[in-house]
Design a protein around this motif. Structure first.
Motif, PDB file in Angstrom:
ATOM      1  N   VAL A 115      -9.577  10.333  -4.449  1.00  0.00           N
ATOM      2  CA  VAL A 115     -10.860  10.977  -4.131  1.00  0.00           C
ATOM      3  C   VAL A 115     -11.484  10.347  -2.886  1.00  0.00           C
ATOM      4  N   LEU A 116     -11.940  11.205  -1.985  1.00  0.00           N
ATOM      5  CA  LEU A 116     -12.748  10.761  -0.848  1.00  0.00           C
ATOM      6  C   LEU A 116     -14.053  11.559  -0.903  1.00  0.00           C
ATOM      7  N   PHE A 117     -15.196  10.864  -0.984  1.00  0.00           N
ATOM      8  CA  PHE A 117     -16.462  11.590  -1.083  1.00  0.00           C
ATOM      9  C   PHE A 117     -17.509  11.059  -0.120  1.00  0.00           C
ATOM     10  N   THR A 118     -18.389  11.974   0.337  1.00  0.00           N
ATOM     11  CA  THR A 118     -19.562  11.545   1.101  1.00  0.00           C
ATOM     12  C   THR A 118     -20.748  11.656   0.159  1.00  0.00           C
ATOM     13  N   GLU A 119     -21.723  10.818   0.342  1.00  0.00           N
ATOM     14  CA  GLU A 119     -22.831  10.812  -0.594  1.00  0.00           C
ATOM     15  C   GLU A 119     -24.004  10.063   0.013  1.00  0.00           C
ATOM     16  N   HIS A 120     -25.210  10.620  -0.187  1.00  0.00           N
ATOM     17  CA  HIS A 120     -26.409   9.918   0.280  1.00  0.00           C
ATOM     18  C   HIS A 120     -26.904   8.931  -0.766  1.00  0.00           C
TER      19      HIS A 120
ATOM     20  N   MET B 178       0.847  -1.215   0.000  1.00  0.00           N
ATOM     21  CA  MET B 178       0.000   0.000   0.000  1.00  0.00           C
ATOM     22  C   MET B 178       0.873   1.253   0.000  1.00  0.00           C
ATOM     23  N   ASN B 179       0.430   2.205  -0.818  1.00  0.00           N
ATOM     24  CA  ASN B 179       1.144   3.472  -0.931  1.00  0.00           C
ATOM     25  C   ASN B 179       0.210   4.553  -0.406  1.00  0.00           C
ATOM     26  N   PRO B 180       0.210   4.793   0.937  1.00  0.00           N
ATOM     27  CA  PRO B 180      -0.811   5.703   1.475  1.00  0.00           C
ATOM     28  C   PRO B 180      -0.495   7.155   1.160  1.00  0.00           C
ATOM     29  N   ILE B 181      -1.480   7.856   0.604  1.00  0.00           N
ATOM     30  CA  ILE B 181      -1.322   9.299   0.395  1.00  0.00           C
ATOM     31  C   ILE B 181      -1.803  10.026   1.640  1.00  0.00           C
ATOM     32  N   LEU B 182      -2.679   9.346   2.396  1.00  0.00           N
ATOM     33  CA  LEU B 182      -3.238   9.957   3.601  1.00  0.00           C
ATOM     34  C   LEU B 182      -3.174   8.961   4.746  1.00  0.00           C
ATOM     35  N   ARG B 183      -2.740   9.446   5.881  1.00  0.00           N
ATOM     36  CA  ARG B 183      -2.737   8.611   7.082  1.00  0.00           C
ATOM     37  C   ARG B 183      -3.372   9.405   8.218  1.00  0.00           C
ATOM     38  N   VAL B 184      -4.545   8.933   8.660  1.00  0.00           N
ATOM     39  CA  VAL B 184      -5.284   9.597   9.736  1.00  0.00           C
ATOM     40  C   VAL B 184      -5.127   8.738  10.983  1.00  0.00           C
ATOM     41  N   THR B 185      -4.688   9.360  12.083  1.00  0.00           N
ATOM     42  CA  THR B 185      -4.447   8.584  13.302  1.00  0.00           C
ATOM     43  C   THR B 185      -5.140   9.225  14.501  1.00  0.00           C
ATOM     44  N   HIS B 186      -6.050   8.469  15.114  1.00  0.00           N
ATOM     45  CA  HIS B 186      -6.747   8.898  16.341  1.00  0.00           C
ATOM     46  C   HIS B 186      -7.363  10.288  16.229  1.00  0.00           C
ATOM     47  N   LEU B 187      -7.851  10.633  15.050  1.00  0.00           N
ATOM     48  CA  LEU B 187      -8.370  11.983  14.847  1.00  0.00           C
ATOM     49  C   LEU B 187      -9.672  12.197  15.639  1.00  0.00           C
ATOM     50  N   THR B 188      -9.696  13.284  16.392  1.00  0.00           N
ATOM     51  CA  THR B 188     -10.828  13.562  17.280  1.00  0.00           C
ATOM     52  C   THR B 188     -11.185  15.044  17.247  1.00  0.00           C
TER      53      THR B 188
ATOM     54  N   LEU C 258      -5.299   5.878   3.468  1.00  0.00           N
ATOM     55  CA  LEU C 258      -5.942   5.917   2.164  1.00  0.00           C
ATOM     56  C   LEU C 258      -4.878   5.708   1.098  1.00  0.00           C
ATOM     57  N   GLU C 259      -5.130   4.723   0.242  1.00  0.00           N
ATOM     58  CA  GLU C 259      -4.161   4.443  -0.817  1.00  0.00           C
ATOM     59  C   GLU C 259      -4.285   5.493  -1.925  1.00  0.00           C
ATOM     60  N   ALA C 260      -3.149   5.882  -2.500  1.00  0.00           N
ATOM     61  CA  ALA C 260      -3.146   6.895  -3.558  1.00  0.00           C
ATOM     62  C   ALA C 260      -3.911   6.385  -4.780  1.00  0.00           C
ATOM     63  N   GLU C 261      -4.536   7.344  -5.483  1.00  0.00           N
ATOM     64  CA  GLU C 261      -5.227   7.077  -6.746  1.00  0.00           C
ATOM     65  C   GLU C 261      -6.390   6.087  -6.616  1.00  0.00           C
ATOM     66  N   THR C 262      -7.072   6.155  -5.477  1.00  0.00           N
ATOM     67  CA  THR C 262      -8.258   5.323  -5.298  1.00  0.00           C
ATOM     68  C   THR C 262      -9.470   6.226  -5.059  1.00  0.00           C
ATOM     69  N   ILE C 263     -10.649   5.636  -5.184  1.00  0.00           N
ATOM     70  CA  ILE C 263     -11.890   6.369  -4.927  1.00  0.00           C
ATOM     71  C   ILE C 263     -12.602   5.711  -3.751  1.00  0.00           C
ATOM     72  N   THR C 264     -12.744   6.480  -2.675  1.00  0.00           N
ATOM     73  CA  THR C 264     -13.299   5.956  -1.436  1.00  0.00           C
ATOM     74  C   THR C 264     -14.521   6.781  -1.048  1.00  0.00           C
ATOM     75  N   ALA C 265     -15.569   6.110  -0.587  1.00  0.00           N
ATOM     76  CA  ALA C 265     -16.761   6.813  -0.099  1.00  0.00           C
ATOM     77  C   ALA C 265     -16.785   6.766   1.415  1.00  0.00           C
ATOM     78  N   LEU C 266     -17.199   7.873   2.015  1.00  0.00           N
ATOM     79  CA  LEU C 266     -17.431   7.930   3.461  1.00  0.00           C
ATOM     80  C   LEU C 266     -18.936   8.089   3.641  1.00  0.00           C
ATOM     81  N   ILE C 267     -19.565   7.103   4.292  1.00  0.00           N
ATOM     82  CA  ILE C 267     -21.014   7.181   4.472  1.00  0.00           C
ATOM     83  C   ILE C 267     -21.353   7.119   5.960  1.00  0.00           C
ATOM     84  N   GLY C 268     -22.618   7.337   6.254  1.00  0.00           N
ATOM     85  CA  GLY C 268     -23.073   7.313   7.636  1.00  0.00           C
ATOM     86  C   GLY C 268     -24.311   8.167   7.751  1.00  0.00           C
TER      87      GLY C 268
END
Ligand code: ADP
Ligand code: MG
Length: 240
Positions: A187-192, A1-11, A27-37
């Protein structure tokens, strides 16, 4: 994995509420990830923490090997992070092309790029219109063009299709996916719209009450009982 983003214990805490509660992932570089909830899960707050609109109470964000946890927003844009907002953020008194020109100028990019950006987001024929004359979907497209102006390597899209008709939604998501491929963008996106989430993301992160409760492929997430229970009775998820 080639992480472009590393989030640790973010609060991030607002009063007594942990809007983002101890979130960690790469988050791996050049991927498309959705954040839902569900609404209020903390997605927009999380995006603001990445974009630099607000400061974390705890934890860190490493972007491309650099600790950006405390960097102000304009420095994050310069570092390669682009974003749009859940509520479209454009200059109402200006035309479409003036908005895009402003974004190019702010990013120190040649303003001759205006028409290629407008064509990428499908707004060439709206160039001389003022923002209040546009449909909401077209305003979101202007915002996308403005975010792309700085040539971000990492693009954050908070509900890019909110308020759009179903047909226009797929179009904008497809455009983003195409541009991401062409520009090697992450890309990281939120979407309904669960069709957009399950159709275009290769990985899905699920938040609930500030916490990351699931992380996996669309198939994993579809079958995850915890995710199903969070979305129980939610129409959006039931036809995902
Ligand atoms: P989502 O985008 O997933 O709907 P938000 O990140 O907007 O969720 O909100 C997460 C929680 O944090 C909610 O309970 C919301 O009311 C609260 N919240 C968000 N922003 C603020 C703020 N600026 N001040 C106080 N509470 C906030
Ligand atoms: Mg939100």
């Amino acid at each position: 994995m080639n992480p472009i983003l590393r989030v640790t214990h973010l609060t991030k805490t607002f009063g007594g509420l942990n809007a983002v509660d101890d979130v960690s992932f790469d988050l791996e570089a050049e991927t498309i990830t959705a954040l839902i909830g569900p609404n209020g899960a903390g997605k927009s707050t999380f995006f603001n923490l990445l974009g630099g609109g607000i400061t974390a109470n705890n934890g860190s964000v490493i972007f491309d090997g650099v600790d950006i946890t405390k960097l102000p927003q304009h420095k994050r844009i310069r570092a390669g992070i682009g974003r749009t907002f859940q509520i479209a953020a454009t200059f109402a008194s200006m035309t479409v092309s003036e908005n895009v020109r402003t974004a190019l100028h702010a990013a120190n990019k040649p303003t001759s790029d205006i028409y290629s950006l407008l064509s990428i987001v499908g707004l060439t024929d709206q160039a001389d219109r003022r923002i209040p004359e546009l449909s909401y979907g077209d305003v979101k497209c202007v915002e996308l063009a403005m975010a792309l102006a700085a040539r971000p390597r990492f693009l954050l899209l908070d509900e890019p299709t909110a308020g759009m008709a179903a047909s226009a939604r797929t179009e904008i998501i497809e455009r983003v996916v195409q541009i991401a491929k062409e520009r090697q963008m992450t890309v990281l996106f939120t979407e309904h719209d669960m069709d957009a989430v399950f159709g275009y993301a290769s990985r899905i992160l699920v938040m609930d009450q500030g916490r990351l409760i699931a992380d996996g492929t669309p198939e994993d997430i579809r079958q995850n009982p915890l995710v199903q229970s969070v979305y129980l009775g939610d129409e959006d998820m039931s036809h995902a």
